[in-house]
Design an enzyme around this catalytic site. Structure first.
Site, mmCIF file in Angstrom:
data_model
loop_
_atom_site.group_PDB
_atom_site.id
_atom_site.type_symbol
_atom_site.label_atom_id
_atom_site.label_comp_id
_atom_site.label_asym_id
_atom_site.label_seq_id
_atom_site.Cartn_x
_atom_site.Cartn_y
_atom_site.Cartn_z
ATOM 1 N N ASP B 167 50.670 69.803 15.203
ATOM 2 C CA ASP B 167 52.039 69.338 15.468
ATOM 3 C C ASP B 167 52.435 68.387 14.336
ATOM 4 O O ASP B 167 51.997 67.241 14.300
ATOM 5 C CB ASP B 167 52.122 68.603 16.807
ATOM 6 C CG ASP B 167 51.962 69.545 17.997
ATOM 7 O OD1 ASP B 167 51.297 70.583 17.852
ATOM 8 O OD2 ASP B 167 52.500 69.223 19.078
ATOM 9 N N LYS B 230 59.575 71.836 17.811
ATOM 10 C CA LYS B 230 59.322 70.897 18.913
ATOM 11 C C LYS B 230 60.366 69.795 18.874
ATOM 12 O O LYS B 230 60.739 69.328 17.799
ATOM 13 C CB LYS B 230 57.901 70.341 18.728
ATOM 14 C CG LYS B 230 57.486 69.260 19.700
ATOM 15 C CD LYS B 230 55.989 68.916 19.500
ATOM 16 C CE LYS B 230 55.614 67.622 20.179
ATOM 17 N NZ LYS B 230 54.216 67.215 19.936
ATOM 18 N N LYS B 266 58.869 73.900 21.837
ATOM 19 C CA LYS B 266 58.128 72.946 22.662
ATOM 20 C C LYS B 266 59.017 71.748 22.938
ATOM 21 O O LYS B 266 59.567 71.162 22.009
ATOM 22 C CB LYS B 266 56.843 72.510 21.934
ATOM 23 C CG LYS B 266 56.055 71.420 22.683
ATOM 24 C CD LYS B 266 54.687 71.172 22.036
ATOM 25 C CE LYS B 266 54.032 69.933 22.623
ATOM 26 N NZ LYS B 266 52.730 69.624 21.991
#
Lengths: 284, 330
Positions: B167, B230, B266
């Protein structure tokens, strides 16, 4: 006709977490006086209102129990002050709800307010009266300390619109519990008024939550709710067995009416208290 | 008009047409990237918020709710990103991700465990060959304020320690001051050192100010090779919201229709209740369709959400409200 104005009609709402929401379901029901006259629309609470109230009560419990007993007494006394200044309004609604004379209603209100003061006095005495030092065979102190049960669900007396409410609600609150109260189904208005007064008495939000609605619909939800620690069945004598059975699923303390006058003794105060026993060495 | 072969044509896919033949355009210069972003239409902010708010009122009940809860559990990236994280805490988190409710084997496992890079090796050892993935934040998370060299090293170490998913955060400072080429190049560089690991690109939408910026940043990330985009780090004042998720889902849909590549989304930060989670699932279903309703293409970055999902799941089975402390804290 310049002195004519529109009526300001009141909707009686729930009390959850210090706020006065309408029911999540949007439903309401009509409440009539003892003589059958229309008194007002009252929120018809739902399962989800009960759920929200329990969440609020659980969150408030740590803070309420964490306050000093002295401070809890001050807050309860403040409720008596608020009720005293609105006593005529309370008396009027007791008359309407119970069909008693104006004079008797004043007596009911006076007694209710006196009971609030009585509970205010009890907050810092519970530990002395119900706790103690135990004799043990060794160099230890052994203390028994009363501790609040946690979140208590109270189904209040269906007939006594104010008096029954005060005792059933303030006894567990005085001992450090937070409560979710199912008000009398037919006579909820004095309880709702007293709820409004708690909002100006420095009660932390969530300590007293009041749901109005159908006892038969909401009592089983409260009885089965696993995050409730105690259940007062005063207002549901006929369903008491069934509700106690639901409460047993999560091992709640249950207070069942048995015909004796609970308020003349300390049984209500004792009902939702646990005893914590602590050992401590002497001389250390 | 010529018809292109379609990979996904189902009633449940909300009309999303993903062509087989199309490819992701190669970005060769900042000018080309600018031109590409300039071709994107602006976001109707009021409309996006109204649509997200409207979809948030959908009521999901009974067996559908149970299915949604199970799906949401399987999409959770169980996250711990605290300075106070210890190997012990990560161990218990991994155990919980593999078997969220120890009493009930029918509860699906979580999608991944998300930790800081120094704890990746530990999480990897505990998870061993379980299907739960190890995700690691990297690139100087959460601010992204470090040199490219440091960021790449951060990623390389996490991947070497066994991370399946990275991430990364984008450089918001560069993005907001208009240096989009730099943002893009960083994503491409990180993508390269990720190797086989999946790349999730954190836009930190709470710092991007406008929905137009969210749409542009989504495109930059997808063009740069992100497998997921995300919303947030969870460390900023504003985290995931329904409307930003909607804008990102639309970007993902448009990207799939134009390039044939399916990118996941996400949402992270501030998602604590089952109700929140189900609202996002509704948003996904109504915006991009059922293809995205899978842990491969949609994830929740959360910690306390999992307990609420388990609690609501148990409530559906038992018929009574459940005690929150029936589930472990971490």
């Amino acid at each position: 006709m310049s002195d004519r104005r529109l009526d300001v009609r009141k909707t009686y709402k729930l009390l959850i977490n210090g706020a006065f929401p309408r029911s999540e379901s949007g439903r309401s029901y009509e409440v009539a006086s003892a003589k059958g006259a229309f008194l007002g629309n009252v929120a018809l609470g739902s399962r989800k209102d009960v759920r929200d109230a329990v969440v609020a009560a659980r969150a408030a419990q740590t803070k309420w129990w964490g306050a000093t007993a002295y401070n809890r007494g001050q807050v309860l006394y403040r409720l008596a002050e608020m009720a005293e200044s609105r006593r005529d309004e309370l008396a009027e609604h007791v008359t309407l709800a119970e069909g008693v004379s104006a004079k008797s209603a004043q007596v009911v209100v006076s007694r209710a307010i006196d009971r609030v003061v009585w509970y205010a006095g009890w907050t810092d005495k519970i530990a002395q009266v119900m706790g103690g030092t135990n004799p043990v065979a060794g160099p230890f102190f052994n203390f028994s300390v009363p501790v609040a049960s946690g979140v208590v669900a109270v189904i209040v007396d269906q007939n006594s619109s104010l008096g029954g409410f005060v005792d059933a609600v303030l006894a567990p609150v005085c001992a450090g519990n937070t409560v979710v109260v199912l008000a009398s189904e037919r006579r909820p208005i004095p309880a709702v008024l007293l709820g409004e007064m708690t909002a100006t008495s420095d009660f932390p939000p969530g300590v007293i939550n009041i749901i109005t609605g159908r006892t038969s619909e909401l009592a089983p939800v409260l009885a089965a709710h696993e995050d409730v620690d105690g259940l007062d069945l005063t207002g549901a004598p006929e369903e008491a067995n069934e509700l106690a059975l639901l409460a047993a699923g999560s091992i709640k303390r249950v207070l069942r009416p048995d015909g004796r006058d609970l308020d003349a003794s300390l049984r209500r105060l004792r009902a939702f208290i646990e005893t914590s026993t602590v050992w401590h060495t002497i001389g250390q | 008009m010529t018809t292109v072969p379609l990979r996904i044509v189902r009633e449940t896919d909300r009309g999303v047409r993903i062509p087989l033949a199309a490819t992701v355009p190669t970005v060769e210069s900042e000018a080309q990237l600018r031109a590409l972003l300039a071709s994107l239409s602006g976001v109707d902010a009021v409309g996006a918020e109204a649509r997200a708010a409207r979809l948030a009122t959908r009521s999901i009940k009974k067996s559908t709710k149970l299915a949604a809860i199970n799906l949401a559990i399987s999409m959770v990236d169980l996250t711990t990103l605290e300075g106070a994280d210890t190997p012990g805490r990560v161990s218990s988190l991994c155990t919980k991700a593999m078997r969220p409710d120890p009493r009930d084997a029918s509860v699906p496992h979580a999608a991944a465990v998300c930790v800081y890079p120094d704890l990746v090796a530990h999480a990897r050892a505990v998870l061993a060959d379980s299907p739960v993935k190890v995700a690691s934040v990297a690139t100087a998370f959460p601010s992204g304020r470090a040199s490219l060299h440091v960021k790449l090293l951060d990623v390389t170490e996490a991947v070497a320690a066994g991370a399946d998913e990275i991430d990364m955060v984008i450089d918001r400072g560069a993005f907001l001051s208009g240096r989009i080429g730099q943002v893009f190049d960083e994503i491409v560089a990180v993508r390269e050192v990720c190797g086989a690991a999946h790349l999730k690109v954190i836009l930190e939408t709470g710092e991007l100010v406008t929905y137009d910026n969210v749409r542009r940043a989504s495109w930059i990330a997808m063009l740069g090779g992100a497998d997921f985009i995300k919303t947030s780090t969870g460390k900023a004042a504003v985290s995931a919201t329904g409307s930003t998720a909607l804008v990102m889902l639309e970007a993902v849909r448009d990207f799939a229709e134009q390039t044939g590549r399916v990118v996941g989304v996400k949402v992270a930060g501030g998602i604590r209740t089952t109700k929140d989670a189900i609202r996002y699932l509704v948003l996904v279903n109504e915006t991009v369709g059922a293809t995205w309703l899978s842990p491969d293409y949609f994830r929740f970055g959360a910690s306390s959400l999992l307990n609420d999902l388990l609690m609501q799941r148990l409530k559906q089975h038992r018929g009574a409200y459940v005690r929150p402390d029936e589930f472990s804290g971490d």
